[in-house]
Design a protein around this motif. Structure first.
Motif, PDB file in Angstrom:
ATOM      1  N   THR A 207       8.537 -16.141 -13.464  1.00  0.00           N
ATOM      2  CA  THR A 207       8.024 -15.326 -14.563  1.00  0.00           C
ATOM      3  C   THR A 207       6.829 -16.022 -15.197  1.00  0.00           C
ATOM      4  O   THR A 207       6.904 -17.220 -15.504  1.00  0.00           O
ATOM      5  N   PRO A 208       5.711 -15.324 -15.394  1.00  0.00           N
ATOM      6  CA  PRO A 208       4.518 -15.966 -15.973  1.00  0.00           C
ATOM      7  C   PRO A 208       4.810 -16.600 -17.327  1.00  0.00           C
ATOM      8  O   PRO A 208       5.446 -15.993 -18.189  1.00  0.00           O
ATOM      9  N   ILE A 209       4.346 -17.851 -17.491  1.00  0.00           N
ATOM     10  CA  ILE A 209       4.592 -18.564 -18.744  1.00  0.00           C
ATOM     11  C   ILE A 209       3.314 -19.074 -19.390  1.00  0.00           C
ATOM     12  O   ILE A 209       3.340 -19.492 -20.540  1.00  0.00           O
ATOM     13  N   LEU A 210       2.179 -19.082 -18.658  1.00  0.00           N
ATOM     14  CA  LEU A 210       0.934 -19.551 -19.260  1.00  0.00           C
ATOM     15  C   LEU A 210      -0.245 -18.924 -18.549  1.00  0.00           C
ATOM     16  O   LEU A 210      -0.099 -18.298 -17.498  1.00  0.00           O
ATOM     17  N   VAL A 211      -1.406 -19.088 -19.167  1.00  0.00           N
ATOM     18  CA  VAL A 211      -2.661 -18.654 -18.565  1.00  0.00           C
ATOM     19  C   VAL A 211      -3.440 -19.904 -18.214  1.00  0.00           C
ATOM     20  O   VAL A 211      -3.703 -20.746 -19.074  1.00  0.00           O
ATOM     21  N   GLY A 212      -3.784 -20.073 -16.941  1.00  0.00           N
ATOM     22  CA  GLY A 212      -4.488 -21.261 -16.491  1.00  0.00           C
ATOM     23  C   GLY A 212      -5.964 -21.203 -16.824  1.00  0.00           C
ATOM     24  O   GLY A 212      -6.504 -20.162 -17.217  1.00  0.00           O
ATOM     25  N   SER A 213      -6.625 -22.339 -16.656  1.00  0.00           N
ATOM     26  CA  SER A 213      -8.075 -22.345 -16.854  1.00  0.00           C
ATOM     27  C   SER A 213      -8.772 -21.504 -15.791  1.00  0.00           C
ATOM     28  O   SER A 213      -9.898 -21.063 -15.972  1.00  0.00           O
ATOM     29  N   ALA A 214      -8.072 -21.284 -14.684  1.00  0.00           N
ATOM     30  CA  ALA A 214      -8.507 -20.308 -13.681  1.00  0.00           C
ATOM     31  C   ALA A 214      -7.277 -19.538 -13.222  1.00  0.00           C
ATOM     32  O   ALA A 214      -6.200 -20.123 -13.075  1.00  0.00           O
ATOM     33  N   ASN A 215      -7.424 -18.250 -13.041  1.00  0.00           N
ATOM     34  CA  ASN A 215      -6.304 -17.386 -12.662  1.00  0.00           C
ATOM     35  C   ASN A 215      -6.639 -16.683 -11.359  1.00  0.00           C
ATOM     36  O   ASN A 215      -7.563 -15.872 -11.305  1.00  0.00           O
ATOM     37  N   ILE A 216      -5.911 -17.024 -10.310  1.00  0.00           N
ATOM     38  CA  ILE A 216      -6.129 -16.418  -8.997  1.00  0.00           C
ATOM     39  C   ILE A 216      -5.100 -15.313  -8.817  1.00  0.00           C
ATOM     40  O   ILE A 216      -3.896 -15.574  -8.833  1.00  0.00           O
ATOM     41  N   THR A 217      -5.562 -14.099  -8.679  1.00  0.00           N
ATOM     42  CA  THR A 217      -4.664 -12.946  -8.555  1.00  0.00           C
ATOM     43  C   THR A 217      -4.748 -12.385  -7.145  1.00  0.00           C
ATOM     44  O   THR A 217      -5.827 -11.996  -6.684  1.00  0.00           O
ATOM     45  N   ILE A 218      -3.612 -12.364  -6.451  1.00  0.00           N
ATOM     46  CA  ILE A 218      -3.524 -11.832  -5.098  1.00  0.00           C
ATOM     47  C   ILE A 218      -3.036 -10.394  -5.175  1.00  0.00           C
ATOM     48  O   ILE A 218      -2.006 -10.109  -5.790  1.00  0.00           O
ATOM     49  N   ASP A 219      -3.783  -9.489  -4.562  1.00  0.00           N
ATOM     50  CA  ASP A 219      -3.412  -8.071  -4.559  1.00  0.00           C
ATOM     51  C   ASP A 219      -3.176  -7.627  -3.122  1.00  0.00           C
ATOM     52  O   ASP A 219      -4.111  -7.270  -2.408  1.00  0.00           O
ATOM     53  N   ASP A 220      -1.904  -7.666  -2.691  1.00  0.00           N
ATOM     54  CA  ASP A 220      -1.619  -7.313  -1.303  1.00  0.00           C
ATOM     55  C   ASP A 220      -1.499  -5.811  -1.097  1.00  0.00           C
ATOM     56  O   ASP A 220      -1.170  -5.366   0.005  1.00  0.00           O
ATOM     57  N   THR A 221      -1.798  -5.016  -2.130  1.00  0.00           N
ATOM     58  CA  THR A 221      -1.919  -3.567  -1.922  1.00  0.00           C
ATOM     59  C   THR A 221      -3.296  -3.224  -1.367  1.00  0.00           C
ATOM     60  O   THR A 221      -3.509  -2.113  -0.881  1.00  0.00           O
ATOM     61  N   LYS A 222      -4.220  -4.165  -1.456  1.00  0.00           N
ATOM     62  CA  LYS A 222      -5.550  -3.989  -0.888  1.00  0.00           C
ATOM     63  C   LYS A 222      -5.604  -4.766   0.425  1.00  0.00           C
ATOM     64  O   LYS A 222      -5.701  -5.994   0.430  1.00  0.00           O
ATOM     65  N   VAL A 223      -5.509  -4.051   1.524  1.00  0.00           N
ATOM     66  CA  VAL A 223      -5.461  -4.663   2.849  1.00  0.00           C
ATOM     67  C   VAL A 223      -6.700  -4.237   3.620  1.00  0.00           C
ATOM     68  O   VAL A 223      -7.002  -3.037   3.730  1.00  0.00           O
TER      69      VAL A 223
END
Length: 547
Positions: A49-65
């Motif tokens: 479960t997300p607990i913090l926001v990093g100095s960089a946030n890498i978001t993977i979207d596997d609905t976009k193939v």
């Protein structure tokens, strides 16, 4: 030797427990303290479960193939094959160690795509083709053995290390007697010999098959706009290349090569809107796609072709480093751009722009960029650099380009013999340090869809200590403001977001490849993750190539 059955059985053990946890981590650091090093975290890194926001946030979207990603590699020129052969003679153990480091899907980089010239290039001991008999229009004297024997023996050895290697063949020139100038160096195919030349290329496919090498793809001509008079070249118009391709496609379909890809163009990005477009207009039904080189224009020009022909495949098949730059100079971007970052961006950037494979030029050369065809003026004064440097004393070293290729390759290695290829998926980077990271993301499916898929990201951390930035918009992969900053060593703690869950990882300056496994529709965590990690490590020990 690579054992497909062992590969499948061992992997079956790995996937018996589904999990969403960082399972494989590979790093190459700016200071060379880690060089394609497998990193084992002190404790499991789970998605939770997300607990913090990093100095960089890498978001993977596997609905976009997006497109399949078939592999990374280079060209096994005659020069490269001769150096491998010399190494095998002088130091057999080093030879097999090198092949495993380059091609093993487990112990090494897992490079899986090779481009092989049909006849001589600027990197051959001598000029030759497979039919040297003037006016032999029936091709009675065609002989695949005109190629040096070490070319085929090296290819066969590579196949024992990685049986899933894809081989892409193509000529630098038709035989001299087929050309209007009567020479291999420059000129063009005589229009009356289009059908003969198509048959010649079919015979090349048959000749390679007789040597145990079934080509995955064939191209009609390397760099059809290049007429350099110092090594084999040939100029073809889009219409003539289309005519050759149309005839060749018919011959391939009726002679046992219906699945072999036919690829056109094989030249620079800067004419992406002209030559390959005209080729598709002239003979699009014959060609599966086109290939690009990096020596002119920029990678974003692949988009021009893709928008016009979204159903055609794209490959990036040639780019080279040059001798004379230092390793960290090639890894960083400070007040200048140098080659490691460019290599990674060319490689992954071309994939981000729909390329299904990305290759460097010579797989191996010596420390001077040799051996070369006598008299050639290629590569300028400094000389081309191979992915590997093989020395005359029986030693070798891998160069900067290897690590860029290896990190990309680690992310897309097939999980099942005969199973699906990896595909590119969506990735974005946010946060106040988004400018410092460049990333590509991939998913590798399974032969059995109920087995967990592998998800991977390749991340370049190039954090700097100043506010100077170098614009690289045409070359970027995924970053918030389309800039890559100058590098100084400073790690970045980033959050990795996937299906509503979050993992936290600190990226050192350099390149990191991260992989995890997850069911196609759900994201599982907890103790199963620890089991998955342990089984992955155990399976890796059984999946090695015995010599």
């Amino acid at each position: 030797m690579y054992h497909p059955v062992t590969f499948v059985i061992s992997l079956a053990l790995v996937w018996s427990s589904h999990a969403q946890q960082l399972a494989d981590i590979w790093q190459t650091s700016w200071d060379q303290s880690s060089l394609l090093k497998s990193v084992k975290p002190s404790s499991p890194i789970n998605f939770a479960t997300p607990i913090l926001v990093g100095s960089a946030n890498i978001t993977i979207d596997d609905t976009k193939v997006y497109q399949p990603v078939l592999g990374f590699g280079g060209s096994l020129t005659d020069s490269s094959a001769s150096l491998f052969n010399d190494l095998k003679i002088k130091n057999s153990a080093s030879y097999w160690n090198l092949l495993n480091y380059l091609f093993s899907p487990v112990n090494g980089a897992g490079l899986s795509y090779l481009r092989v010239p049909l006849g001589a290039t600027d990197f051959s001991a001598k000029a030759y083709t497979f039919d040297e008999s003037v006016n032999d229009t029936c091709l009675w004297n065609f002989d695949i053995n005109n190629a040096p024997a070490y070319l085929f023996s090296t290819l066969n050895d590579i196949q024992t290390v990685n049986s899933m290697i894809r081989v892409h063949v193509l000529p630098w020139s038709p035989p001299a007697w087929m050309k209007d100038g009567g020479t291999l160096n420059g000129g063009s195919l005589q229009s009356s010999l289009v059908d003969v030349y198509a048959t010649y290329l079919l015979k090349c496919l048959q000749g390679f098959k007789s040597k145990g090498i079934t080509a995955y793809a064939i191209s009609v001509q390397n760099e059809p706009q290049n007429v350099n008079p110092t090594f084999p070249t040939a100029k073809l118009t889009p219409v003539m290349e289309g005519q050759i391709g149309t005839k060749l496609r018919t011959l391939m379909n009726s002679n046992g090569f219906p699945k072999t890809k036919l690829i056109g163009y094989e030249h620079n990005w800067d004419t992406a809107s002209t030559y390959p477009v005209q080729l598709m207009q002239a003979a699009g039904a014959a060609f599966d796609g086109v290939a690009f080189h990096c020596y002119g224009g920029s990678v974003d020009q692949q988009d021009t072709f893709n928008k016009l022909f979204p159903n055609k495949e794209i490959y990036m098949t040639q780019c080279t480093g040059t001798i004379g730059t230092n390793w960290w100079g090639d890894l960083k971007v400070e007040d200048f751009l140098l080659f490691f970052v460019l290599t990674l961006i060319w490689v992954q950037g071309s994939v981000t722009r729909n390329a299904q494979a990305a290759l460097m030029w010579n797989l191996a050369l010596d420390g001077t960029g040799s051996p070369k065809l006598p008299g050639t003026n290629n590569c300028g004064a400094s000389g081309c650099r191979g992915i590997v440097q093989i020395n005359s004393d029986g030693t070798y070293k891998v160069n900067q380009e290897f690590y860029a290729m290896a990190h990309a390759s680690k992310a897309i290695i097939a999980l099942d013999v005969g199973g699906p290829s990896a595909k590119r998926i969506g990735v974005t980077i946010g946060g106040n340090m988004n400018w410092a990271l460049v990333a590509g993301a991939y998913v590798t499916g399974r032969a059995k869809p109920s087995d967990p898929f592998r998800y991977s990201i390749v991340v370049l951390n190039c954090k700097h200590a100043h506010q100077h930035r170098i614009a690289l918009q045409p070359l970027t992969l995924s970053q918030g403001n389309n800039n890559v900053a100058a590098c100084q060593p400073a790690s970045i703690q980033a959050t990795i977001h996937f299906r509503g869950k979050q993992a936290i990882y600190t990226f050192p300056v350099g390149v990191t490849t991260l992989s995890w496994y997850s069911a196609t529709g759900t994201a599982l965590t907890g103790r199963e993750g620890e089991v998955m990690y342990a089984k992955t490590e155990a399976a890796q020990q059984t999946l090695y190539f015995n010599k």
